[in-house]
Design a protein around this motif. Sequence first.
Motif, PDB file in Angstrom:
ATOM      1  N   PHE A  47      -6.223   2.829   2.602  1.00 11.85           N
ATOM      2  CA  PHE A  47      -6.456   4.060   3.387  1.00 11.85           C
ATOM      3  C   PHE A  47      -4.977   4.950   3.377  1.00 11.85           C
ATOM      4  O   PHE A  47      -5.247   6.294   3.428  1.00 11.85           O
ATOM      5  CB  PHE A  47      -6.645   3.698   4.837  1.00 11.85           C
ATOM      6  CG  PHE A  47      -7.711   3.142   5.200  1.00 11.85           C
ATOM      7  CD1 PHE A  47      -9.115   3.934   5.357  1.00 11.85           C
ATOM      8  CD2 PHE A  47      -7.880   1.921   5.294  1.00 11.85           C
ATOM      9  CE1 PHE A  47     -10.163   3.482   5.655  1.00 11.85           C
ATOM     10  CE2 PHE A  47      -9.233   1.258   5.559  1.00 11.85           C
ATOM     11  CZ  PHE A  47     -10.200   2.013   5.845  1.00 11.85           C
ATOM     12  N   ILE A  48      -3.937   4.257   3.024  1.00  8.89           N
ATOM     13  CA  ILE A  48      -2.810   5.200   2.812  1.00  8.89           C
ATOM     14  C   ILE A  48      -1.743   4.415   2.113  1.00  8.89           C
ATOM     15  O   ILE A  48      -1.616   3.261   1.876  1.00  8.89           O
ATOM     16  CB  ILE A  48      -2.101   5.743   4.253  1.00  8.89           C
ATOM     17  CG1 ILE A  48      -1.005   6.462   4.242  1.00  8.89           C
ATOM     18  CG2 ILE A  48      -1.662   4.440   5.114  1.00  8.89           C
ATOM     19  CD1 ILE A  48      -0.730   7.155   5.444  1.00  8.89           C
ATOM     20  N   THR A  49      -0.829   5.001   1.227  1.00 11.47           N
ATOM     21  CA  THR A  49      -0.221   4.252   0.271  1.00 11.47           C
ATOM     22  C   THR A  49       1.091   3.848   0.748  1.00 11.47           C
ATOM     23  O   THR A  49       1.711   4.426   1.866  1.00 11.47           O
ATOM     24  CB  THR A  49       0.392   5.141  -1.078  1.00 11.47           C
ATOM     25  OG1 THR A  49       1.168   6.255  -0.620  1.00 11.47           O
ATOM     26  CG2 THR A  49      -1.184   5.532  -1.624  1.00 11.47           C
ATOM     27  N   ALA A  50       1.629   2.664   0.506  1.00 18.34           N
ATOM     28  CA  ALA A  50       3.160   2.377   0.857  1.00 18.34           C
ATOM     29  C   ALA A  50       4.210   3.378   0.645  1.00 18.34           C
ATOM     30  O   ALA A  50       5.036   3.391   1.363  1.00 18.34           O
ATOM     31  CB  ALA A  50       3.414   0.949   0.146  1.00 18.34           C
ATOM     32  N   VAL A  51       4.029   4.484  -0.488  1.00 17.66           N
ATOM     33  CA  VAL A  51       5.085   5.256  -0.930  1.00 17.66           C
ATOM     34  C   VAL A  51       5.040   6.112   0.418  1.00 17.66           C
ATOM     35  O   VAL A  51       6.014   6.716   0.670  1.00 17.66           O
ATOM     36  CB  VAL A  51       4.407   6.016  -2.078  1.00 17.66           C
ATOM     37  CG1 VAL A  51       5.318   7.188  -2.443  1.00 17.66           C
ATOM     38  CG2 VAL A  51       4.368   4.950  -3.339  1.00 17.66           C
ATOM     39  N   THR A  52       3.938   6.522   0.659  1.00 23.36           N
ATOM     40  CA  THR A  52       3.885   7.760   1.795  1.00 23.36           C
ATOM     41  C   THR A  52       4.772   7.065   2.827  1.00 23.36           C
ATOM     42  O   THR A  52       5.850   7.770   3.628  1.00 23.36           O
ATOM     43  CB  THR A  52       2.422   7.870   2.433  1.00 23.36           C
ATOM     44  OG1 THR A  52       1.804   8.486   1.063  1.00 23.36           O
ATOM     45  CG2 THR A  52       2.377   9.076   3.400  1.00 23.36           C
ATOM     46  N   MET A  53       4.320   5.945   3.485  1.00 23.57           N
ATOM     47  CA  MET A  53       5.241   5.288   4.744  1.00 23.57           C
ATOM     48  C   MET A  53       6.696   4.917   4.268  1.00 23.57           C
ATOM     49  O   MET A  53       7.492   5.118   5.117  1.00 23.57           O
ATOM     50  CB  MET A  53       4.728   3.960   4.856  1.00 23.57           C
ATOM     51  CG  MET A  53       2.979   3.966   5.211  1.00 23.57           C
ATOM     52  SD  MET A  53       2.804   5.306   6.658  1.00 23.57           S
ATOM     53  CE  MET A  53       3.225   4.368   8.232  1.00 23.57           C
ATOM     54  N   GLN A  54       6.953   4.608   2.827  1.00 26.56           N
ATOM     55  CA  GLN A  54       8.555   4.573   2.629  1.00 26.56           C
ATOM     56  C   GLN A  54       9.185   5.496   2.583  1.00 26.56           C
ATOM     57  O   GLN A  54      10.167   5.992   3.043  1.00 26.56           O
ATOM     58  CB  GLN A  54       8.436   4.004   1.180  1.00 26.56           C
ATOM     59  CG  GLN A  54       9.968   3.618   0.735  1.00 26.56           C
ATOM     60  CD  GLN A  54       9.846   2.945  -0.694  1.00 26.56           C
ATOM     61  OE1 GLN A  54       8.818   2.436  -1.194  1.00 26.56           O
ATOM     62  NE2 GLN A  54      10.953   3.249  -1.281  1.00 26.56           N
ATOM     63  N   ALA A  55       8.377   7.006   2.179  1.00 23.64           N
ATOM     64  CA  ALA A  55       8.956   8.197   2.213  1.00 23.64           C
ATOM     65  C   ALA A  55       9.406   8.665   3.497  1.00 23.64           C
ATOM     66  O   ALA A  55      10.345   9.292   3.812  1.00 23.64           O
ATOM     67  CB  ALA A  55       8.148   9.273   1.406  1.00 23.64           C
ATOM     68  N   LEU A  56       8.475   8.329   4.501  1.00 24.06           N
ATOM     69  CA  LEU A  56       8.488   8.863   5.770  1.00 24.06           C
ATOM     70  C   LEU A  56       9.570   7.960   6.789  1.00 24.06           C
ATOM     71  O   LEU A  56      10.397   8.391   7.519  1.00 24.06           O
ATOM     72  CB  LEU A  56       7.367   8.859   6.435  1.00 24.06           C
ATOM     73  CG  LEU A  56       6.434  10.094   5.995  1.00 24.06           C
ATOM     74  CD1 LEU A  56       5.011   9.940   6.538  1.00 24.06           C
ATOM     75  CD2 LEU A  56       6.676  11.513   6.372  1.00 24.06           C
ATOM     76  N   SER A  57       9.592   6.725   6.417  1.00 23.86           N
ATOM     77  CA  SER A  57      10.500   5.735   7.231  1.00 23.86           C
ATOM     78  C   SER A  57      11.951   5.777   6.503  1.00 23.86           C
ATOM     79  O   SER A  57      12.765   5.338   7.148  1.00 23.86           O
ATOM     80  CB  SER A  57       9.989   4.445   7.285  1.00 23.86           C
ATOM     81  OG  SER A  57       9.970   3.991   6.015  1.00 23.86           O
ATOM     82  N   GLY A  58      11.961   6.234   5.484  1.00 22.28           N
ATOM     83  CA  GLY A  58      13.280   5.995   4.530  1.00 22.28           C
ATOM     84  C   GLY A  58      13.661   4.459   4.253  1.00 22.28           C
ATOM     85  O   GLY A  58      14.874   4.454   3.893  1.00 22.28           O
ATOM     86  N   ARG A  59      12.778   3.661   4.321  1.00 21.19           N
ATOM     87  CA  ARG A  59      13.227   2.241   3.985  1.00 21.19           C
ATOM     88  C   ARG A  59      11.786   1.583   3.384  1.00 21.19           C
ATOM     89  O   ARG A  59      10.917   2.213   3.200  1.00 21.19           O
ATOM     90  CB  ARG A  59      13.233   1.483   5.432  1.00 21.19           C
ATOM     91  CG  ARG A  59      14.265   1.910   6.375  1.00 21.19           C
ATOM     92  CD  ARG A  59      14.477   1.395   7.774  1.00 21.19           C
ATOM     93  NE  ARG A  59      14.421   0.151   7.693  1.00 21.19           N
ATOM     94  CZ  ARG A  59      15.828  -0.561   7.754  1.00 21.19           C
ATOM     95  NH1 ARG A  59      16.929   0.152   7.591  1.00 21.19           N
ATOM     96  NH2 ARG A  59      15.704  -2.026   7.790  1.00 21.19           N
ATOM     97  N   PRO A  60      12.245   0.448   2.839  1.00 21.40           N
ATOM     98  CA  PRO A  60      11.189  -0.251   1.870  1.00 21.40           C
ATOM     99  C   PRO A  60      10.046  -0.803   2.854  1.00 21.40           C
ATOM    100  O   PRO A  60      10.144  -0.853   4.060  1.00 21.40           O
ATOM    101  CB  PRO A  60      12.088  -1.391   1.392  1.00 21.40           C
ATOM    102  CG  PRO A  60      13.418  -1.543   1.789  1.00 21.40           C
ATOM    103  CD  PRO A  60      13.535  -0.114   2.766  1.00 21.40           C
ATOM    104  N   VAL A  61       9.027  -0.611   2.305  1.00 21.25           N
ATOM    105  CA  VAL A  61       7.616  -1.087   3.025  1.00 21.25           C
ATOM    106  C   VAL A  61       7.210  -2.244   2.447  1.00 21.25           C
ATOM    107  O   VAL A  61       7.286  -2.342   1.326  1.00 21.25           O
ATOM    108  CB  VAL A  61       6.579   0.064   2.751  1.00 21.25           C
ATOM    109  CG1 VAL A  61       5.285  -0.383   3.245  1.00 21.25           C
ATOM    110  CG2 VAL A  61       7.119   1.302   3.464  1.00 21.25           C
ATOM    111  N   PHE A  62       6.639  -3.241   3.229  1.00 13.30           N
ATOM    112  CA  PHE A  62       6.521  -4.678   2.800  1.00 13.30           C
ATOM    113  C   PHE A  62       4.895  -4.670   3.154  1.00 13.30           C
ATOM    114  O   PHE A  62       4.450  -4.474   4.174  1.00 13.30           O
ATOM    115  CB  PHE A  62       7.094  -5.795   3.534  1.00 13.30           C
ATOM    116  CG  PHE A  62       8.641  -5.591   3.354  1.00 13.30           C
ATOM    117  CD1 PHE A  62       9.219  -6.288   2.477  1.00 13.30           C
ATOM    118  CD2 PHE A  62       9.467  -4.804   4.143  1.00 13.30           C
ATOM    119  CE1 PHE A  62      10.403  -6.233   2.104  1.00 13.30           C
ATOM    120  CE2 PHE A  62      10.931  -4.770   3.948  1.00 13.30           C
ATOM    121  CZ  PHE A  62      11.163  -5.377   2.952  1.00 13.30           C
TER     122      PHE A  62
END
Length: 402
Positions: A47-62
């Motif tokens: 539904f949404i990419t890890a890249v989006t969440m990484q860019a917004l959190s500023g941290r690695p996504v697992f």
Amino acid sequence: MPDLHNKRIVLGLSGGIACYKSAELVRRLVEQGATVDVIMTDAATHFITAVTMQALSGRPVFTDAWDPRIPNNMAHIDLSRGADAIIVAPASADFMAKLVQGRADDLLSTLCLARACPLLVAPAMNREMWSAAPTQRNVAQLKQDGVSVLGPAAGDQACGETGDGRMLEPSQLLAELIAFFQPKLLQSKRVLITAGPTIEPIDPVRVLTNRSSGKTGYALAKAAREAGAEVTLVSGPTALPTPHGVLCIQVQTAQQMHDAVLAHVKQQDVFISVAAVADWRIENIATDKIKKDHTTNKSHTPDLKFALNPDILATVAALPNAPWCVGFAAETERLSEFAQAKRVRKGIPMLIGNLAQHVMDADHTTVSIFDEHGEHPLPTSAKQDIARQLIAAIAARLPNKK
Ligand code: CTP
């Protein structure tokens, strides 16, 4: 200081279209000072990419229990230790079933099972899935297991149907999370608050009003709700959104505010009268717009007649079984003297006083608490911080009722 300063939040996403809202949520959490580690199930990545969440959190996504970035292969332990809370948003029906069963077949479910911190879930699903007996059984079990279930809300759904099952909006989830960390000083108490200005009609197009923005009253409503109270807010016209979880009754005139307060005052524990109630109303309201006299060209002013409005606070304070009453007073001079006299005159145990030039429409304010022991000044702070301090001061003074 932002409300989630120094908090480490694990945000888990399971599969659901509401994942798009979690992008906004992570942004809002970071804005409030939180460090956010995002964990996504495989379904969520559709539904949404890890890249989006990484860019917004500023941290690695697992996304994977076998992620080589965690050297000891203990991602489920490493990520949950030191977290202040895990929030799963969206929590799908399937993911909640997994939590109930204590299954651990992917990183997010393993992490939830291995956690040493509170868990909150924000369900998001189709209304039939939500109302299905297994889901309802699972929700009840999760609550019994000490999991906080946030929402869901009712409304239009991505599938085109309407009903219960929508994930709460990011702003509402943020409010819930901030509230989660506040001390429950007014747990199960009922608090009635008035806020904002009132407006008094002159004719169908003109009104008399005042400069109250409503910010202090709304901040108190939010703080009381965060402290665990059931809050009813009776508000004059403002430009403010209703705080999440607060019942808001909109009124216009002082008389309407008086009537709404008296209709809701029964069984309230606390009444906080923040509204800048108009002291007078126009007695001779014109049914048509008052016109200037253009024919004579003479100076012509309308002949307005004033009548005194009821004093809502004094009325409530004088009721048998009155709630514990708190008043407000914005003065332009001799604050201590006027505020203390007002407190005694209205027959109330506590009054918050400030200088009007310090309060109108500002986000920061300087106030003093007045009670039977005298004046207790609070340092100048943001209105929301002051509101939390005032709620603590009220809770500390509130007599224990049986
Ligand atoms: N208040 C009220 N009803 C009114 C007027 C005031 O409930 N008709 C409440 C306000 O919400 C506030 C407190 O009484 O909590 C003090 O309001 P304020 O306007 O400062 O006091 P007044 O009694 O109107 O006195 P004055 O305007 O003469 O200063």
